[in-house]
Structure formats: C-alpha cells, structure tokens
Design an enzyme around this catalytic site. Structure first.
Site, PDB file in Angstrom:
ATOM      1  N   ARG A 197      20.906  40.600  39.329  1.00 12.10           N
ATOM      2  CA  ARG A 197      20.873  40.349  40.782  1.00 12.10           C
ATOM      3  C   ARG A 197      20.963  41.620  41.620  1.00 12.10           C
ATOM      4  NH1 ARG A 197      25.578  36.088  40.910  1.00 12.10           N
ATOM      5  NH2 ARG A 197      25.976  37.036  38.885  1.00 12.10           N
ATOM      6  N   GLU A 205      32.179  26.743  33.317  1.00 14.24           N
ATOM      7  CA  GLU A 205      31.184  27.581  33.993  1.00 14.24           C
ATOM      8  C   GLU A 205      30.352  26.708  34.925  1.00 14.24           C
ATOM      9  OE1 GLU A 205      31.078  31.002  33.841  1.00 14.24           O
ATOM     10  OE2 GLU A 205      32.985  30.393  32.989  1.00 14.24           O
ATOM     11  N   ALA A 224      21.378  82.956  67.383  1.00 17.37           N
ATOM     12  CA  ALA A 224      20.615  81.709  67.257  1.00 17.37           C
ATOM     13  C   ALA A 224      19.292  81.957  66.547  1.00 17.37           C
ATOM     14  CB  ALA A 224      20.354  81.119  68.632  1.00 17.37           C
TER      15      ALA A 224
HETATM   16  C1  UD1 Z   1      32.367  35.287  34.272  1.00 15.66           C
HETATM   17  C2  UD1 Z   1      33.189  34.094  33.848  1.00 15.66           C
HETATM   18  C3  UD1 Z   1      33.414  33.180  35.060  1.00 15.66           C
HETATM   19  C4  UD1 Z   1      34.087  33.961  36.167  1.00 15.66           C
HETATM   20  C5  UD1 Z   1      33.298  35.201  36.494  1.00 15.66           C
HETATM   21  C6  UD1 Z   1      34.084  36.091  37.458  1.00 15.66           C
HETATM   22  C7  UD1 Z   1      32.548  33.731  31.566  1.00 15.66           C
HETATM   23  C8  UD1 Z   1      31.796  32.890  30.610  1.00 15.66           C
HETATM   24  N1  UD1 Z   1      32.498  33.382  32.805  1.00 15.66           N
HETATM   25  O1  UD1 Z   1      31.137  34.802  34.778  1.00 15.66           O
HETATM   26  O2  UD1 Z   1      34.227  32.084  34.689  1.00 15.66           O
HETATM   27  O3  UD1 Z   1      34.218  33.115  37.329  1.00 15.66           O
HETATM   28  O4  UD1 Z   1      33.063  35.991  35.312  1.00 15.66           O
HETATM   29  O5  UD1 Z   1      33.342  37.184  37.831  1.00 15.66           O
HETATM   30  O6  UD1 Z   1      33.197  34.679  31.164  1.00 15.66           O
HETATM   31  N2  UD1 Z   1      29.438  41.085  30.328  1.00 15.66           N
HETATM   32  C9  UD1 Z   1      29.361  41.706  29.101  1.00 15.66           C
HETATM   33  N3  UD1 Z   1      28.598  41.155  28.131  1.00 15.66           N
HETATM   34  C10 UD1 Z   1      27.920  39.985  28.321  1.00 15.66           C
HETATM   35  C11 UD1 Z   1      28.018  39.352  29.573  1.00 15.66           C
HETATM   36  C12 UD1 Z   1      28.790  39.916  30.561  1.00 15.66           C
HETATM   37  O7  UD1 Z   1      29.947  42.769  28.901  1.00 15.66           O
HETATM   38  O8  UD1 Z   1      27.246  39.534  27.389  1.00 15.66           O
HETATM   39  C13 UD1 Z   1      30.233  41.730  31.382  1.00 15.66           C
HETATM   40  C14 UD1 Z   1      29.425  42.040  32.605  1.00 15.66           C
HETATM   41  O9  UD1 Z   1      28.878  43.341  32.534  1.00 15.66           O
HETATM   42  C15 UD1 Z   1      30.448  41.916  33.699  1.00 15.66           C
HETATM   43  C16 UD1 Z   1      31.431  40.888  33.169  1.00 15.66           C
HETATM   44  O10 UD1 Z   1      31.231  40.831  31.780  1.00 15.66           O
HETATM   45  O11 UD1 Z   1      31.134  43.126  33.932  1.00 15.66           O
HETATM   46  C17 UD1 Z   1      31.233  39.526  33.784  1.00 15.66           C
HETATM   47  O12 UD1 Z   1      29.907  39.113  33.570  1.00 15.66           O
HETATM   48  P1  UD1 Z   1      29.125  38.241  34.642  1.00 15.66           P
HETATM   49  O13 UD1 Z   1      27.797  37.879  34.070  1.00 15.66           O
HETATM   50  O14 UD1 Z   1      29.187  38.881  35.963  1.00 15.66           O
HETATM   51  O15 UD1 Z   1      30.068  36.999  34.730  1.00 15.66           O
HETATM   52  P2  UD1 Z   1      29.725  35.504  34.455  1.00 15.66           P
HETATM   53  O16 UD1 Z   1      29.404  35.293  33.004  1.00 15.66           O
HETATM   54  O17 UD1 Z   1      28.768  35.046  35.449  1.00 15.66           O
END
Ligand code: UD1
Ligand code: CA
Length: 426
Positions: A14, A146, A349
C-alpha cells in the site's frame, strides 16, 4: 534482559513505492532506525526479520548491532511464518513491527511489567478497518480474528490488535510450530497463538496502548501523519531545552540535528543533520549537515553539507557548501563552495567561487581582512592572502599576495549622444 524481534519482512504494497517500507523516513530518519534505536534502550538482544528487498534493508541496518534473518515468504508467509526460523534466546520476547516508528522505549517497557504468559496490545478505534479484531468475553481476551476472516458481528468489535506482544519463551517454542495457514490469506498468523493459549489456560493479558504511539504506517498518508507527530516531538524537545522556534508548524527539524546554548529558528526553516550553537537562523533558510556556531544565517540562505560557520553573518540568497568560514560577512547573493575564509573578511554581493571546471572540484582560500568586491569570480584553485582588496567585477585566476589590490576590468568606454542616435529624441 529480554529479546526483541522486529518484524519487517512484509512488502508494504500500500506504500506504492520501490523503496522498502521500513526504509521510508520521518524527519530524515528511517522507520527501522527508530524502532531499532528504541529497542536498544531496552536490550542488546535484537532480531530483525527481513525478506522483501532483503539486501537493501540489510545493508542499511547491518552496522546497528542486531541479528538479521531472512523469512522464507514462499514457504511460511505471515507474521507467524516470520518467527518460524528465529532462535528464541531470552525468557521474555517482545514482538514489534518495523512499521511502527512512533513507539517509544517507555511504551515497550510496560509490556515487561505485566505478569502474564502473553501480553498483547489493544486499541479502541472508532474505525477499526484493516486491523485484527480482539474478541473479549467477560473481560478476558478470547482470540484475535483477522478482518478477512471475521464474521459480520466480529467486524463491529471496536477493540483491535495493535500488533505488539510479549510472549514467554516457552509459549513461542510451543505454539509457533503448531501454527497453520488455514485461513483467508493462506498465511501463518501469529495472532492464532492467542486462542490456543487461552484454551490451554495460559495467562493472557491485554494492555491498552495509545493510538498515536502504536500507529502503523501502511500508506504515504500514514507516513505524512506520523512525520507530523514525530517532527512535533522533536521541536517540543528542543523548545524545552531552550530553543526559540517561531511558528513551529512551519519549521522542519530532523531527528539528527542538535542545538546548544541560545538559539532562535525563524519560520520556514529546514534543518537537517546539523549542529547549531548560540545562533540565529532567520526565516526560510535551509541548513544541512553543517555546524553553525555563534552566527546569524539568512533569511533565505542555504548552507549545504560539510560547512562550518563560526562568528559569521550570512545573508539572503547566499549558498555555502563544504566551506569553513570564521568571522566572515557574506551579506547577499553569493556562492561559496569548497572554500576556507578567515577572520575579518567581507564577501561582496554576487561573489562566486568557481570551484568546478566540469571535471573536478578545487579549493578557494581567502585570508584575513580581505575585502572581496561585488561580482567577483574566484577561479579555483586560488589563494588570496591576508589584507587584500579585490575590486568589484574582477575575475581572479591567480593567487594574490598579502597586502595587494587585485583588479581585472575592461576599460569603460563612453560614447556621448549614442542614446539619441539609437532611440531617437523623445
Ligand atoms: C497484523 C495482525 C493484525 C493487527 C495488525 C496491526 C496478524 C496475522 N495480524 O496485521 O491482527 O491488527 O498487524 O498492525 O499478525 N510481516 C513480516 N512477515 C510477513 C508478514 C508481515 O515480517 O510475512 C511484518 C510486516 O513487515 C509488518 C508486520 O509484520 O512490519 C505486520 O504486518 P502487516 O501486514 O502490516 O500486518 P497484518 O498482517 O495486516
Ligand atoms: Ca498482511
């Protein structure tokens, strides 16, 4: 000492950017740098999980004294997948997200002060869209759903998972291998641990956290909002330390700048990676990687990297780059690059140090008590010794010895009556 694991492997789709999400900056400092620096105030046992643009992010953080891991996104996607191959080294383990640059060490500390097997973070939001919802029954956390897996009733829950957790080591060791990807996103959800742990009778506590501190950055709009908050924090800190900032909303001070003594920053200034000591920076000046000591800069001056300005006055539309100025006046419209200028010297200047011949850069040295007349070009490399006068409009392409006058001028020719011949009588 606890262990902190920072999740930063996600793609950050995003953000709509080629730059890895966690390398985007607020107040000139990247998100991942903020979160690592705050974590370091608590522990030296820090792991960072990367995957997307692994080499680029690794390069940026490899000198920060953290352990770096690569998540296997193909095999184990998701926040639970991120922890599949990380060794758990300490009794208490805190999970942070790399895209939460506003979290402070004080906020992180609170997770360790609660006695539980799991401490999770919750926020009450008017618009919970995009977050995992926290199902609470009789005051106890039951599970996290989720958004993509939630029922209509669950979507109405205003309590969301902020995404930061403290787990006891044995909790992660037991449940991470048990996670599956049987859900809407086909990902391994870290959040599934909560339901499993509750069912097994473990102590799961919820800590309500501040919406501002735990703001996650998912878009450029989020980034702009967080930058405003960060920049306000930075300016507040310096105002408390005694710096006057005129109309602070118009001033940008980055995370690396420092102020000492009595300083005043007028409206519209941008200050990055600089040290300002007992100085006044007038309106709309831009200062980057410079040291300004006991001087007055601007309005509308530009001081570029590697400049050191002491006891000097730099006026409007003067650009200084990689120059050392000591007790110098340069009041208007000049470019001083790769130069060293000594005490008592006045720069007229329109003075330009011609430091670049199209191939390389050269130095201009100007001694003490030199009077540089307006519209002088100094063709570098060139040295002007002490007590020299350079006449206005001169092109200086030779070194000038102490005590002399330098003048280069085409003689002025006067043609009487030419105006009337050219335009006719009016
Ligand atoms: C996650 C939570 C959700 C919470 C939200 C808060 C899960 C399944 N869900 O959502 O409940 O409300 O965070 O922000 O955990 N990341 C990894 N590896 C991956 C996926 C993500 O390292 O495979 C890292 C991302 O870089 C990020 C963080 O984890 O820093 C959160 O990932 P993001 O995709 O933003 O969160 P959600 O899965 O949407
Ligand atoms: Ca996701």
């Amino acid at each position: 000492m606890p262990q902190i694991i920072i999740l930063a492997a996600g793609k950050g789709t995003r953000m709509k950017s080629d730059t890895p999400k966690v390398l985007h900056t607020l107040c000139n400092k990247s998100m991942i740098d903020y979160i690592i620096d705050e974590s370091k105030k608590i522990t030296s046992s820090i792991d960072v999980i990367l995957a997307h643009k692994f080499d680029e992010v690794k390069k940026k953080i490899e000198k920060k004294g953290v352990r770096i891991h690569k998540q296997n996104l193909e095999k184990f996607p998701g926040t639970g997948g991120a922890l599949k191959e990380v060794p758990f080294t300490e009794d208490k383990i805190l999970i942070l997200n790399g895209d939460m640059p506003l979290v402070t060490s004080q906020e992180i500390q609170k997770f360790f002060e609660i006695d539980a097997d799991i401490v999770m973070s919750i926020m009450k939001l008017e618009n919970p869209d995009g977050y995992g919802r926290v199902v609470i029954e009789n005051g106890n956390v039951k599970k996290i759903v989720e958004q993509k897996d939630a029922s209509e009733d669950e979507l109405k829950i205003p309590y969301v998972n902020a995404g930061v957790y403290m787990f006891k080591k044995e909790v992660l060791e037991k449940y991470i291998p048990m996670l599956d990807n049987n859900n809407a996103q086909k990902e391994y959800y870290l959040t599934d641990i909560i339901e499993m742990a509750v069912k097994d009778g473990l102590k799961v506590k919820a800590l309500e956290v501040g919406v501002e501190d735990f703001k996650g950055i998912n878009s450029k709009k989020d980034l702009a909002e967080a930058e405003k908050i960060m920049c306000d924090r930075i300016k507040e800190k310096w105002m408390k330390a005694g710096v006057i900032i005129r109309l602070p909303d118009t001033v940008f001070i980055d995370a690396y700048s420092k102020f000492e003594g009595e300083c005043e920053i007028e409206s519209g200034c941008v200050i990055k990676k600089s040290k300002i000591i007992n100085s006044k920076i007038k309106a709309n000046s831009v200062i980057e990687e410079a040291i300004i000591n006991n001087s007055e800069i601007g309005p509308m001056a530009r001081i570029r990297p590697k400049s050191e300005i002491t006891d000097s006055k730099i006026g409007n539309f003067v650009e200084v780059k990689a120059s050392k100025l000591n007790d110098v006046k340069a009041g208007h419209l000049s470019y001083l690059g790769d130069s060293e200028i000594e005490s008592g010297t006045n720069i007229g200047a329109g003075t330009i140090t011609c430091n670049y011949d199209g191939k390389a850069k050269y130095k201009t040295k100007i001694g003490k008590n030199v009077f540089v007349g307006s519209d002088t070009q100094l063709i570098a490399p060139v040295t002007i010794e002490d007590d020299v006068i350079i006449a206005a409009g001169s092109t200086v392409n030779k070194d000038i010895p102490k005590g002399s006058l330098a003048i280069s001028r085409t003689p002025l020719k006067i043609v009487q009556g030419f105006y009337y011949k050219f335009f006719g009588k009016k």
